[in-house]
Design a protein around this motif. Structure first.
Motif, PDB file in Angstrom:
ATOM      1  N   TRP A 174      42.808  23.042  45.883  1.00 47.76           N
ATOM      2  CA  TRP A 174      43.532  22.573  44.696  1.00 47.76           C
ATOM      3  C   TRP A 174      44.862  23.298  44.433  1.00 47.76           C
ATOM      4  CZ3 TRP A 174      42.812  18.493  41.502  1.00 47.76           C
ATOM      5  CH2 TRP A 174      41.608  17.802  41.598  1.00 47.76           C
ATOM      6  N   PHE A 175      45.083  24.500  44.990  1.00 49.33           N
ATOM      7  CA  PHE A 175      46.228  25.304  44.579  1.00 49.33           C
ATOM      8  C   PHE A 175      47.184  25.581  45.737  1.00 49.33           C
ATOM      9  CE2 PHE A 175      43.188  25.946  41.273  1.00 49.33           C
ATOM     10  CZ  PHE A 175      43.922  26.209  40.125  1.00 49.33           C
ATOM     11  N   GLY A 176      48.474  25.711  45.391  1.00 51.44           N
ATOM     12  CA  GLY A 176      49.490  26.077  46.360  1.00 51.44           C
ATOM     13  C   GLY A 176      49.271  27.490  46.870  1.00 51.44           C
ATOM     14  N   LEU A 177      49.890  27.803  47.996  1.00 50.15           N
ATOM     15  CA  LEU A 177      49.611  29.067  48.669  1.00 50.15           C
ATOM     16  C   LEU A 177      49.943  30.280  47.810  1.00 50.15           C
ATOM     17  CD1 LEU A 177      48.479  29.790  51.494  1.00 50.15           C
ATOM     18  CD2 LEU A 177      50.804  30.401  52.126  1.00 50.15           C
ATOM     19  N   ASP A 178      50.967  30.179  46.956  1.00 48.93           N
ATOM     20  CA  ASP A 178      51.338  31.316  46.129  1.00 48.93           C
ATOM     21  C   ASP A 178      50.557  31.384  44.823  1.00 48.93           C
ATOM     22  OD1 ASP A 178      53.103  32.541  47.841  1.00 48.93           O
ATOM     23  OD2 ASP A 178      54.806  31.339  47.193  1.00 48.93           O
ATOM     24  N   GLN A 179      49.563  30.493  44.683  1.00 46.71           N
ATOM     25  CA  GLN A 179      48.653  30.582  43.544  1.00 46.71           C
ATOM     26  C   GLN A 179      47.204  30.750  43.991  1.00 46.71           C
ATOM     27  OE1 GLN A 179      49.356  26.966  41.289  1.00 46.71           O
ATOM     28  NE2 GLN A 179      50.799  27.997  39.930  1.00 46.71           N
ATOM     29  N   VAL A 180      46.966  30.653  45.290  1.00 42.55           N
ATOM     30  CA  VAL A 180      45.589  30.582  45.764  1.00 42.55           C
ATOM     31  C   VAL A 180      44.829  31.884  45.517  1.00 42.55           C
ATOM     32  CG1 VAL A 180      46.040  31.311  48.159  1.00 42.55           C
ATOM     33  CG2 VAL A 180      44.175  29.725  47.680  1.00 42.55           C
ATOM     34  N   SER A 181      45.473  33.023  45.641  1.00 42.83           N
ATOM     35  CA  SER A 181      44.784  34.297  45.390  1.00 42.83           C
ATOM     36  C   SER A 181      44.431  34.441  43.912  1.00 42.83           C
ATOM     37  CB  SER A 181      45.655  35.472  45.839  1.00 42.83           C
ATOM     38  OG  SER A 181      45.827  35.473  47.238  1.00 42.83           O
ATOM     39  N   SER A 182      45.360  34.074  43.040  1.00 33.65           N
ATOM     40  CA  SER A 182      45.079  34.134  41.603  1.00 33.65           C
ATOM     41  C   SER A 182      43.969  33.167  41.230  1.00 33.65           C
ATOM     42  CB  SER A 182      46.344  33.808  40.801  1.00 33.65           C
ATOM     43  OG  SER A 182      47.346  34.772  41.026  1.00 33.65           O
ATOM     44  N   ALA A 183      43.985  31.969  41.834  1.00 33.19           N
ATOM     45  CA  ALA A 183      42.946  30.980  41.547  1.00 33.19           C
ATOM     46  C   ALA A 183      41.578  31.470  42.020  1.00 33.19           C
ATOM     47  CB  ALA A 183      43.284  29.653  42.212  1.00 33.19           C
ATOM     48  N   THR A 184      41.536  32.106  43.178  1.00 34.53           N
ATOM     49  CA  THR A 184      40.281  32.684  43.656  1.00 34.53           C
ATOM     50  C   THR A 184      39.794  33.760  42.688  1.00 34.53           C
ATOM     51  OG1 THR A 184      40.886  32.274  45.957  1.00 34.53           O
ATOM     52  CG2 THR A 184      39.145  33.870  45.564  1.00 34.53           C
ATOM     53  N   SER A 185      40.711  34.575  42.193  1.00 37.00           N
ATOM     54  CA  SER A 185      40.350  35.618  41.231  1.00 37.00           C
ATOM     55  C   SER A 185      39.741  35.016  39.970  1.00 37.00           C
ATOM     56  CB  SER A 185      41.578  36.455  40.856  1.00 37.00           C
ATOM     57  OG  SER A 185      42.107  37.111  41.987  1.00 37.00           O
ATOM     58  N   VAL A 186      40.349  33.930  39.493  1.00 39.07           N
ATOM     59  CA  VAL A 186      39.819  33.271  38.302  1.00 39.07           C
ATOM     60  C   VAL A 186      38.443  32.672  38.599  1.00 39.07           C
ATOM     61  CG1 VAL A 186      40.182  31.400  36.642  1.00 39.07           C
ATOM     62  CG2 VAL A 186      42.108  32.810  37.375  1.00 39.07           C
ATOM     63  N   GLY A 187      38.271  32.114  39.805  1.00 39.92           N
ATOM     64  CA  GLY A 187      36.974  31.559  40.181  1.00 39.92           C
ATOM     65  C   GLY A 187      35.890  32.623  40.220  1.00 39.92           C
ATOM     66  N   VAL A 188      36.202  33.772  40.792  1.00 39.28           N
ATOM     67  CA  VAL A 188      35.262  34.887  40.814  1.00 39.28           C
ATOM     68  C   VAL A 188      35.032  35.421  39.398  1.00 39.28           C
ATOM     69  CG1 VAL A 188      34.896  37.250  41.658  1.00 39.28           C
ATOM     70  CG2 VAL A 188      35.860  35.514  43.175  1.00 39.28           C
ATOM     71  N   PHE A 189      36.049  35.294  38.565  1.00 34.78           N
ATOM     72  CA  PHE A 189      35.956  35.689  37.156  1.00 34.78           C
ATOM     73  C   PHE A 189      34.769  35.007  36.479  1.00 34.78           C
ATOM     74  CE2 PHE A 189      36.952  34.559  32.755  1.00 34.78           C
ATOM     75  CZ  PHE A 189      37.363  35.754  32.197  1.00 34.78           C
ATOM     76  N   GLY A 190      34.453  33.767  36.876  1.00 35.50           N
ATOM     77  CA  GLY A 190      33.327  33.052  36.289  1.00 35.50           C
ATOM     78  C   GLY A 190      32.023  33.781  36.517  1.00 35.50           C
ATOM     79  N   ASN A 191      31.818  34.254  37.736  1.00 30.52           N
ATOM     80  CA  ASN A 191      30.612  35.018  38.037  1.00 30.52           C
ATOM     81  C   ASN A 191      30.578  36.301  37.218  1.00 30.52           C
ATOM     82  OD1 ASN A 191      29.224  37.248  39.925  1.00 30.52           O
ATOM     83  ND2 ASN A 191      28.316  35.261  40.387  1.00 30.52           N
ATOM     84  N   GLN A 192      31.703  36.962  37.124  1.00 28.41           N
ATOM     85  CA  GLN A 192      31.778  38.211  36.360  1.00 28.41           C
ATOM     86  C   GLN A 192      31.535  37.968  34.876  1.00 28.41           C
ATOM     87  OE1 GLN A 192      35.737  39.207  37.645  1.00 28.41           O
ATOM     88  NE2 GLN A 192      35.000  40.665  39.151  1.00 28.41           N
ATOM     89  N   LEU A 193      32.068  36.849  34.375  1.00 25.94           N
ATOM     90  CA  LEU A 193      31.854  36.501  32.968  1.00 25.94           C
ATOM     91  C   LEU A 193      30.365  36.312  32.701  1.00 25.94           C
ATOM     92  CD1 LEU A 193      32.904  35.602  30.169  1.00 25.94           C
ATOM     93  CD2 LEU A 193      33.091  33.277  31.100  1.00 25.94           C
ATOM     94  N   GLY A 194      29.679  35.619  33.617  1.00 30.77           N
ATOM     95  CA  GLY A 194      28.251  35.408  33.451  1.00 30.77           C
ATOM     96  C   GLY A 194      27.476  36.712  33.475  1.00 30.77           C
ATOM     97  N   VAL A 195      27.820  37.600  34.401  1.00 32.70           N
ATOM     98  CA  VAL A 195      27.148  38.897  34.464  1.00 32.70           C
ATOM     99  C   VAL A 195      27.395  39.682  33.176  1.00 32.70           C
ATOM    100  CG1 VAL A 195      27.035  41.110  35.685  1.00 32.70           C
ATOM    101  CG2 VAL A 195      27.228  38.981  36.980  1.00 32.70           C
TER     102      VAL A 195
END
Length: 499
Positions: A174-195
């Motif tokens: 879904w994201f351009g190359l210069d946003q993909v790392s930030s988007a992955t971080s936000v995605g992992v953020f979901g797991n961290q939020l749940g924990v």
């Protein structure tokens, strides 16, 4: 209902992502149509990123959180659960470890399933499992029904197979190359939020009452709350979670989609797996990532007895300390993602975060007994900032080292390594804790992080996805490794990119 597409077909705004730019630029309304058309017709020059990508990502964050919050749901109130159900604390530890154990044998089927059916179907299977498991727990509130609660926990644990491998894949799709790392971080953020929620909510909802009937009512309320939340998310996922955008967001993703679309040349799952397992740098990352996250799993699972040893009666503080670890980790994840997007220094960032995790572990080890619980909050937060902040860094480094293999497969293997080390370290940490106390147990974990830091230092910086983007967006030059053919012909040669 069509499960492959969202029911919403309304028009939306799009951003124009220029492959050679370091940012995502907004186009004025007058220019939007002509430039968007040009970008679509000339994939080597420009790529569109769609506004809906943020809605898909945010929905995934809450979906992931609804599963992760149940992982630590029992162990953070270990002493209360053992008393209510009349079981040993080892059984409570298993409610956490079941997440790790069930993930390992299902990682390969799960990665294959993601590659075959895509993001939407995989995510829907996961939210259904999470919801069903949560409702089963509602019917386990009786001192004789721990086995029912454990069955519900096991079903939720099975569902995580359809969650943990998705952040890197969702970001790439879904994201351009210069946003993909930030988007992955936000995605992992979901797991961290749940924990984080799993750390803080159970001690608040289920206080340590002497009356078992009161404890039962509190557990019932907690289970109903979680089941209701997952039911709402199930409905939202069905209607609004989409598989992929109409056009790829980057040259790297366009090349990956071309590979998927060519039946004769498509790399099979077995060959992809072989490529990953014969990639020396990725094997090193598997080991170092597993060690780091395994230590985090062990500490999280056994945080309750460790803190209560020095601060008896502070069950709520135990949960809040866990919350501090995860909240600091969320901040670390975001900072790490921004650093990666700005610098593309994957090896350097990974090594720095890893080494600082090790330092944080040593500080945490020798500050537990100060007598001031505020100090524990501070040192635990420091540990969490780097240790939990490492999660998206490892995902993204793995995607770089293994391009153009599917992100779901590389992420799945990283998670499988984390679960394996998590089981080993949790059992080892528990045994040391019971036999020798918390200081030797924590020192053992700190030594493991030293080993992980050395392995990270030995990992090569072979940034194949970045090289592929440069080769395509740069108009011809670029690295010979990972070259992507310019617009108009050719696909990535997987054999040439992999060792």
């Amino acid at each position: 209902m069509d499960l492959k597409h969202s029911a919403s077909g309304a028009a939306e705004s799009t951003d124009s992502y220029i492959a050679t730019s370091k940012s995502t630029d907004m186009i004025t309304p007058k220019e939007k149509e002509s430039k968007a058309t040009k970008a679509a017709n000339a994939p080597g020059e420009g790529y569109k990123v769609y506004a809906r990508r943020w809605a898909v990502l945010i929905l995934f964050v809450f979906y992931s959180a609804s599963n992760a919050m149940q992982w630590i749901q029992y162990t953070i109130i270990n002493n209360i659960i053992t008393r209510y159900y009349g079981i040993s604390d080892k059984w409570v530890d298993w409610t956490s470890m079941i997440y790790m154990i069930l993930y390992i044998p299902l990682i390969f089927p799960g990665s294959w399933f993601l590659d075959k059916v895509g993001l939407r179907i995989t995510a829907l299977v996961g939210i259904v499992g999470t919801c069903v498991g949560a409702w089963i727990k509602v019917f386990s509130v009786d001192p004789s029904l721990f086995y029912v609660s454990f069955i519900g926990q096991a079903i939720v644990a099975l569902a995580q197979v359809c969650i943990l491998s998705l952040p890197a894949r969702l970001a790439a799709v879904w994201f351009g190359l210069d946003q993909v790392s930030s988007a992955t971080s936000v995605g992992v953020f979901g797991n961290q939020l749940g924990v984080a929620v799993g750390f803080v909510l159970p001690p608040m909802l289920v206080p340590n009452s002497e009356n078992l009937e009161t404890v039962g009512k509190d557990l019932q309320m907690m289970f109903y709350l979680v089941a209701g939340l997952t039911s709402i998310l199930l409905v939202l996922m069905i209607f609004f979670f989409q598989d992929k955008p109409p056009t790829p967001p980057s040259a790297a993703q366009e090349a990956a989609q071309r590979l998927e679309g060519m039946g004769e040349q498509q790399v099979s799952f077995a060959l992809s797996l072989k490529n990953l397992l014969t990639n020396r740098n990725f094997i090193f990352l598997l080991l170092s990532y597993g060690i780091n996250v395994g230590v985090f799993y062990a500490i999280s699972t056994l945080l309750n007895p460790v803190v209560l040893k020095y601060y008896p009666g502070h069950e709520v503080d135990t949960g809040r300390i866990g919350l501090s670890i995860v909240l600091a980790g969320m901040l670390g994840s975001v900072v790490s993602g921004i650093v990666l997007d700005k610098t593309h220094k994957f090896k350097e960032t990974t090594l720095a975060v890893y080494a600082l995790s090790m330092v944080g572990m040593w500080i945490f080890t020798f500050t537990l007994d100060t007598g001031h619980i505020a100090v524990v909050y501070l040192t635990a937060s420091l540990l969490g900032f780097f240790m939990t902040g490492y999660l998206p860094v490892g995902f993204e480094f793995g995607a770089e080292l293994t391009f153009p293999e599917p992100e779901g497969t590389s992420s799945g293997l990283l998670n499988a390594s984390a679960q394996t080390f998590g089981i080993i370290f949790t059992l080892f940490y528990s045994e040391l804790l019971d036999t020798y106390g918390d200081v030797p147990a924590n020192m053992a974990m700190a030594v493991m992080l030293i080993v992980g830091s050395l392995i990270t230092a030995a990992t090569g910086s072979d940034l194949r996805r970045q090289n592929a983007q440069v080769a395509s967006g740069g108009g011809g030059g670029g690295s010979g490794r990972g070259s992507v053919a310019a617009a108009g012909g050719g696909v990535v040669n997987a054999a040439a990119i992999n060792p």
